[in-house]
Write an enzyme that holds these catalytic residues in place. Structure first.
Site, PDB file in Angstrom:
ATOM      1  N   ASP A 373       0.876  -1.179   0.000  1.00  0.00           N
ATOM      2  CA  ASP A 373       0.000   0.000   0.000  1.00  0.00           C
ATOM      3  C   ASP A 373       0.907   1.221   0.000  1.00  0.00           C
ATOM      4  O   ASP A 373       1.039   1.924   1.005  1.00  0.00           O
ATOM      5  CB  ASP A 373      -0.904  -0.023   1.241  1.00  0.00           C
ATOM      6  CG  ASP A 373      -1.941   1.083   1.233  1.00  0.00           C
ATOM      7  OD1 ASP A 373      -1.982   1.867   0.276  1.00  0.00           O
ATOM      8  OD2 ASP A 373      -2.716   1.170   2.205  1.00  0.00           O
ATOM      9  N   CYS A 400      -3.892   4.532  -4.013  1.00  0.00           N
ATOM     10  CA  CYS A 400      -4.732   5.718  -3.866  1.00  0.00           C
ATOM     11  C   CYS A 400      -4.611   6.639  -5.068  1.00  0.00           C
ATOM     12  O   CYS A 400      -5.234   7.701  -5.097  1.00  0.00           O
ATOM     13  CB  CYS A 400      -4.391   6.473  -2.585  1.00  0.00           C
ATOM     14  SG  CYS A 400      -2.692   7.076  -2.526  1.00  0.00           S
TER      15      CYS A 400
END
Length: 447
Positions: A373, A400
């Site tokens: 991530d 993201c």
């Protein structure tokens, strides 16, 4: 001989046909002379008057706001927030778009980024082309969900709290942020003045009653007495005075952390430790990652850029006592929290440092599962190549930023891994941001 300075076009207005959406919360249009405009507050297919906000003659592109809509899209709604619009708060990009239209715009951006940067169609990425709303976020046309559990307010010279204008340090004073979660709103930060304060970050934990404000005073200023509408812990931020300025956080009163609840566990998150901003995001992403990885008993897994240990904890409970999980995280406070949060899981280890530096030092040459991530910039080619060499049967990439995801998917493909399933989640409603989870496997497996 110096060249003549180019004339600024700021304030110039152009009547334009609005083209497709682009990554960053704007749409593309062209002036009659063919110059590219990145237009905010517009929607594809509209005819608008666009006023230039940045740019000069001969620039590759100009930035502009749609200040008048001549022909409106059927997807246009009146912005429910009085602080949204040209020259106002820059926090939300799509207040003027219906909820379903916002998700379609994000899907268009993901599709474009995958094609341009990774050379992948949605089908090749294993993606059905939809952006899924978070549970409870389906709202009526013209409404926005109150989802944001962490809001950083800027404070103007008069001590009034607000939010930054788009691509500006200027503050738009506000008295209510519509996307702030109820736990943030009930603190009453927006109702009072903050003399001598530069920023106020308000945090409302999910699954506990913990509330926190983090204050950054202006240089040389004293901290005011904080009296809010709910019990709250208070932290103060300062900078060290050494050659390399570092951000120092001091506890004023209350706990120096908040307790979040997700994936069946309670998580301690100190100031500076990463936690998803949407109240439902942590559970949504854990479920997507676990469904994609399908951990087995006895497997060895890596959780890279692990934050306070969210994915490491979920994997560890599934690989069991014969399995093992190594987490790597660069934020020192987050590492302390992760070790605290996972102390009951003996087969979990969390190392402090940058992934590209720590991973080679571990001596690990193979792994069964990897979850990463990374920050908005992505993992990068060197790290992706190193991960692919570990031969994991599945890799979960949480992103993201669709551009960073697409770039890294290209690197993974060059290193022998292909996406088998990709999902996109609208965990930042009314903004241009979107979260994606891609599950990769060795490409030969699908050959």
């Amino acid at each position: 001989m110096q060249s003549e300075p180019k004339a600024s076009l700021v304030g110039e207005e152009y009547e334009v046909e609005v083209g497709p959406v682009a990554h960053g919360g704007h749409c593309i249009a062209r002036t009659a002379e063919g110059q590219v405009l990145f237009v905010r507050h517009a929607l594809p297919g509209e005819r608008v008057v666009a006023r230039v906000t940045e740019g000069e003659e001969g620039a590759r592109f100009l930035r502009a706001d749609a200040v008048r809509v001549l022909d409106a899209s059927k997807d246009r709604v009146e912005a429910p927030c009085p602080f949204a619009g040209p020259g106002k708060c820059g926090g939300c990009d799509w207040q003027h778009a219906a909820p379903g239209a916002q998700r379609r715009l994000k899907a268009d951006v993901i599709t474009e980024q995958l094609a341009r940067l990774a050379g992948l169609t949605p089908e090749e990425a294993g993606w059905d082309g939809t952006v899924e709303p978070a549970p409870g976020d389906k709202v009526a046309r013209g409404e926005v969900p109150a989802w944001r559990t962490r809001v950083q307010y800027a404070v103007d010279e008069q001590g009034r709290p607000g939010l930054r204008r788009h691509r500006s340090h200027e503050v738009e004073p506000i008295d209510h942020c519509l996307i702030a979660a109820p736990g943030v709103t009930e603190l009453g930060v927006e109702k009072r003045e903050w003399p001598q304060i530069a920023t106020v970050e308000a945090i409302a934990a999910t699954g506990s009653s913990d509330r926190q404000v983090v204050l950054t005073p202006r240089p040389g200023a004293r901290l005011p007495i904080v009296e809010l509408d709910r019990p709250v812990s208070v932290l103060r931020v300062s900078e060290s005075r050494g050659r390399e300025r570092t951000r120092l956080v001091h506890r004023v009163h209350g706990r120096p952390f908040v307790r979040e609840r997700a994936a069946g566990r309670t998580w301690r998150v100190g100031e500076g430790g990463f936690w998803q901003v949407h109240a439902k995001a942590a559970d949504v992403l854990v479920e997507a990652v676990m469904q994609g990885l399908m951990p087995r008993k006895g497997e060895m897994a890596l959780d890279l850029y692990c934050g306070v240990g969210l994915f490491a904890g979920a994997i560890a409970e599934r690989v069991g006592e014969r399995g093992a999980v190594l987490g790597i995280e660069s934020n020192k406070r987050a590492v302390e929290d992760a070790r605290h949060n996972l102390q009951d899981l003996e087969r979990v280890r969390v190392e402090h440092g940058k992934v590209e530096q720590v991973l080679p030092r571990t001596g690990i040459t193979e792994a069964d599962l990897i979850v990463l991530d990374p920050p908005r910039a992505g993992a990068g080619k060197e790290t992706v190549t190193r991960l692919a060499a570990l031969g994991a049967r599945r890799i979960a990439y949480v992103a993201c930023d669709p551009a960073a995801l697409a770039r890294d998917l290209k690197y993974f493909r060059e290193a022998g891994y292909a996406p088998r399933r990709t999902r996109a989640f609208d965990l930042f409603p009314v903004t241009h941001h979107v979260e994606c989870v891609a599950i990769l496997e060795p490409a030969a497996k699908g050959a």
